[in-house]
Design an enzyme around this catalytic site. Structure first.
Site, PDB file in Angstrom:
ATOM      1  N   LYS A  13      16.100  35.916  31.765  1.00  0.00           N
ATOM      2  CA  LYS A  13      15.526  37.344  30.933  1.00  0.00           C
ATOM      3  C   LYS A  13      16.723  37.930  30.288  1.00  0.00           C
ATOM      4  O   LYS A  13      16.194  38.799  29.371  1.00  0.00           O
ATOM      5  CB  LYS A  13      15.471  38.079  32.342  1.00  0.00           C
ATOM      6  CG  LYS A  13      16.615  38.289  33.236  1.00  0.00           C
ATOM      7  CD  LYS A  13      15.998  39.132  34.547  1.00  0.00           C
ATOM      8  CE  LYS A  13      17.287  39.380  35.494  1.00  0.00           C
ATOM      9  NZ  LYS A  13      18.147  38.169  35.610  1.00  0.00           N
ATOM     10  N   ARG A  88      18.143  46.165  41.090  1.00  0.00           N
ATOM     11  CA  ARG A  88      18.324  44.953  41.589  1.00  0.00           C
ATOM     12  C   ARG A  88      18.117  45.154  43.145  1.00  0.00           C
ATOM     13  O   ARG A  88      18.266  44.055  43.701  1.00  0.00           O
ATOM     14  CB  ARG A  88      19.485  44.297  41.527  1.00  0.00           C
ATOM     15  CG  ARG A  88      19.544  42.987  40.633  1.00  0.00           C
ATOM     16  CD  ARG A  88      21.338  42.520  40.426  1.00  0.00           C
ATOM     17  NE  ARG A  88      21.581  41.284  39.958  1.00  0.00           N
ATOM     18  CZ  ARG A  88      21.662  40.845  38.776  1.00  0.00           C
ATOM     19  NH1 ARG A  88      21.758  41.638  37.633  1.00  0.00           N
ATOM     20  NH2 ARG A  88      22.043  39.598  38.392  1.00  0.00           N
ATOM     21  N   ARG A 127      24.534  27.171  31.440  1.00  0.00           N
ATOM     22  CA  ARG A 127      24.854  28.520  30.722  1.00  0.00           C
ATOM     23  C   ARG A 127      26.196  28.306  29.946  1.00  0.00           C
ATOM     24  O   ARG A 127      27.182  28.404  30.704  1.00  0.00           O
ATOM     25  CB  ARG A 127      24.542  29.456  31.290  1.00  0.00           C
ATOM     26  CG  ARG A 127      24.631  30.826  30.689  1.00  0.00           C
ATOM     27  CD  ARG A 127      23.678  31.727  31.012  1.00  0.00           C
ATOM     28  NE  ARG A 127      23.907  32.193  32.508  1.00  0.00           N
ATOM     29  CZ  ARG A 127      23.243  33.180  33.391  1.00  0.00           C
ATOM     30  NH1 ARG A 127      22.155  33.640  32.648  1.00  0.00           N
ATOM     31  NH2 ARG A 127      23.455  33.480  34.521  1.00  0.00           N
ATOM     32  N   ARG A 160      30.866  31.454  32.796  1.00  0.00           N
ATOM     33  CA  ARG A 160      31.234  32.517  33.627  1.00  0.00           C
ATOM     34  C   ARG A 160      31.478  31.951  35.063  1.00  0.00           C
ATOM     35  O   ARG A 160      30.851  30.980  35.414  1.00  0.00           O
ATOM     36  CB  ARG A 160      29.973  33.497  33.944  1.00  0.00           C
ATOM     37  CG  ARG A 160      29.693  34.451  32.682  1.00  0.00           C
ATOM     38  CD  ARG A 160      28.353  35.025  32.909  1.00  0.00           C
ATOM     39  NE  ARG A 160      27.768  35.440  34.037  1.00  0.00           N
ATOM     40  CZ  ARG A 160      26.656  36.202  34.363  1.00  0.00           C
ATOM     41  NH1 ARG A 160      25.880  36.037  33.134  1.00  0.00           N
ATOM     42  NH2 ARG A 160      26.506  36.385  35.585  1.00  0.00           N
ATOM     43  N   ARG A 171      24.134  33.462  45.019  1.00  0.00           N
ATOM     44  CA  ARG A 171      23.346  34.503  44.193  1.00  0.00           C
ATOM     45  C   ARG A 171      21.880  34.362  44.198  1.00  0.00           C
ATOM     46  O   ARG A 171      21.141  35.468  44.133  1.00  0.00           O
ATOM     47  CB  ARG A 171      23.669  34.331  42.504  1.00  0.00           C
ATOM     48  CG  ARG A 171      25.186  34.636  42.385  1.00  0.00           C
ATOM     49  CD  ARG A 171      25.605  34.271  40.867  1.00  0.00           C
ATOM     50  NE  ARG A 171      24.945  35.102  39.910  1.00  0.00           N
ATOM     51  CZ  ARG A 171      25.002  34.567  38.619  1.00  0.00           C
ATOM     52  NH1 ARG A 171      25.303  33.396  38.186  1.00  0.00           N
ATOM     53  NH2 ARG A 171      24.184  34.982  37.721  1.00  0.00           N
TER      54      ARG A 171
HETATM   55  P1  AMP Z   1      23.948  39.396  35.592  1.00  0.00           P
HETATM   56  O1  AMP Z   1      24.931  38.844  34.501  1.00  0.00           O
HETATM   57  O2  AMP Z   1      22.832  40.145  35.678  1.00  0.00           O
HETATM   58  O3  AMP Z   1      23.799  37.771  36.369  1.00  0.00           O
HETATM   59  O4  AMP Z   1      25.074  39.991  36.989  1.00  0.00           O
HETATM   60  C1  AMP Z   1      26.190  39.183  37.254  1.00  0.00           C
HETATM   61  C2  AMP Z   1      26.804  40.016  38.481  1.00  0.00           C
HETATM   62  O5  AMP Z   1      26.813  41.453  38.341  1.00  0.00           O
HETATM   63  C3  AMP Z   1      25.784  39.745  39.708  1.00  0.00           C
HETATM   64  O6  AMP Z   1      25.955  38.698  40.288  1.00  0.00           O
HETATM   65  C4  AMP Z   1      26.102  41.090  40.441  1.00  0.00           C
HETATM   66  O7  AMP Z   1      27.333  40.774  41.147  1.00  0.00           O
HETATM   67  C5  AMP Z   1      26.586  42.017  39.663  1.00  0.00           C
HETATM   68  N1  AMP Z   1      25.641  42.844  38.928  1.00  0.00           N
HETATM   69  C6  AMP Z   1      24.924  42.836  37.863  1.00  0.00           C
HETATM   70  N2  AMP Z   1      23.800  44.126  37.926  1.00  0.00           N
HETATM   71  C7  AMP Z   1      23.870  44.370  39.143  1.00  0.00           C
HETATM   72  C8  AMP Z   1      23.045  45.348  39.850  1.00  0.00           C
HETATM   73  N3  AMP Z   1      22.035  46.118  39.057  1.00  0.00           N
HETATM   74  N4  AMP Z   1      23.297  45.656  40.961  1.00  0.00           N
HETATM   75  C9  AMP Z   1      24.430  44.966  41.644  1.00  0.00           C
HETATM   76  N5  AMP Z   1      25.148  44.105  41.157  1.00  0.00           N
HETATM   77  C10 AMP Z   1      24.867  43.696  39.720  1.00  0.00           C
END
Ligand code: AMP
Length: 222
Positions: A13, A88, A127, A160, A171
């Site tokens: 996404k 989320r 990734r 990452r 996750r």
């Molecule tokens: P992403 O880059 O979207 O995969 O986010 C990486 C990490 O950031 C996630 O695994 C969460 O630990 C944290 N995170 C990102 N967006 C949110 C959100 N809306 N609510 C809570 N944690 C978030």
């Protein structure tokens, strides 16, 4: 246009949101990117978020809602945006609805990208990300340049920490428990469109564009 891109980690996404925002001239607001910048700058939010992200857990709702409320106040968000990684949780979804309704606005559409777990794991582990401009590569599907530097800005690409296999299962479980309930939430509001995200980048992008062509068509024929 205010749009949410919803789906499990690794579904693509972020990549689709980058494309969509460029095509439609909308800001791409990715909570994960905002949090990683906050961590690298050692801000209060960054210090609070760091341990949760490292364990694959969600950052507490109040931290995220505060972060996003501020982000929405920046001038570029006035006309619309693509949200990637927010909301989320149901609590975040309700907070977003409140923020929007305070401005007399509402969401136009939620695109739910679906894909089975094995494919998600493969996409996450392969990734590679640019810590500077947030471009995303994949060892198989969007091969990084041979020198390991980001093709867009020249920064060294990295994996990452939370994309390593040890954290991926956590996750995915968090996604099922905390985020997947948003699917029914937005379906009940009549906002959800599901897209099969198993195709390649171009195929999935075309499915996304088709949804918005359909919406434009409905608006014009009203
Ligand atoms: P992403 O880059 O979207 O995969 O986010 C990486 C990490 O950031 C996630 O695994 C969460 O630990 C944290 N995170 C990102 N967006 C949110 C959100 N809306 N609510 C809570 N944690 C978030």
């Amino acid at each position: 246009m205010k749009v949410v891109f919803l789906g499990p980690p690794g579904v693509g996404k972020g990549t689709q949101a980058t494309r969509f925002s460029k095509n439609h001239g909308l800001p791409h607001i990715a909570t994960g990117d905002l949090l990683r910048v906050a961590i690298s700058k050692k801000t209060e939010v960054g210090l609070e978020a760091k341990a949760f992200i490292a364990k694959g857990q969600l950052v507490p709702d109040h931290v995220i809602i505060q972060l996003m409320s501020k982000r929405f106040q920046l001038p570029d968000a006035a006309l619309g945006y693509v949200l990637d990684g927010f909301p989320r949780t149901i609590t975040q979804g309700k907070a977003l609805a409140d923020i929007l309704s305070n401005d007399g606005a509402q969401l136009d559409r939620v695109i739910y990208f679906s894909l089975e777990d094995d494919a998600l794991k493969e996409r996450i582990v392969g990734r590679r990300s640019c810590p500077s401009c947030h471009s995303i590569y994949h060892l198989r599907y969007r091969t990084p340049p041979k020198d390991g530097l980001c093709g867009a800005c020249g920064t060294a690409l990295m994996q990452r920490d939370d994309d390593k296999i040890e954290t991926v299962e956590a996750r995915l479980a968090v996604y099922q428990n905390e985020t997947a309930p948003l699917i029914a939430y937005y379906k009940a509001l009549g906002l959800l469109t599901e897209i099969d995200a198993s195709g390649n980048l171009d195929e999935v992008a075309e499915l996304v564009e088709a949804v918005f062509r359909e919406i434009d068509h409905e608006v014009l024929s009203d």
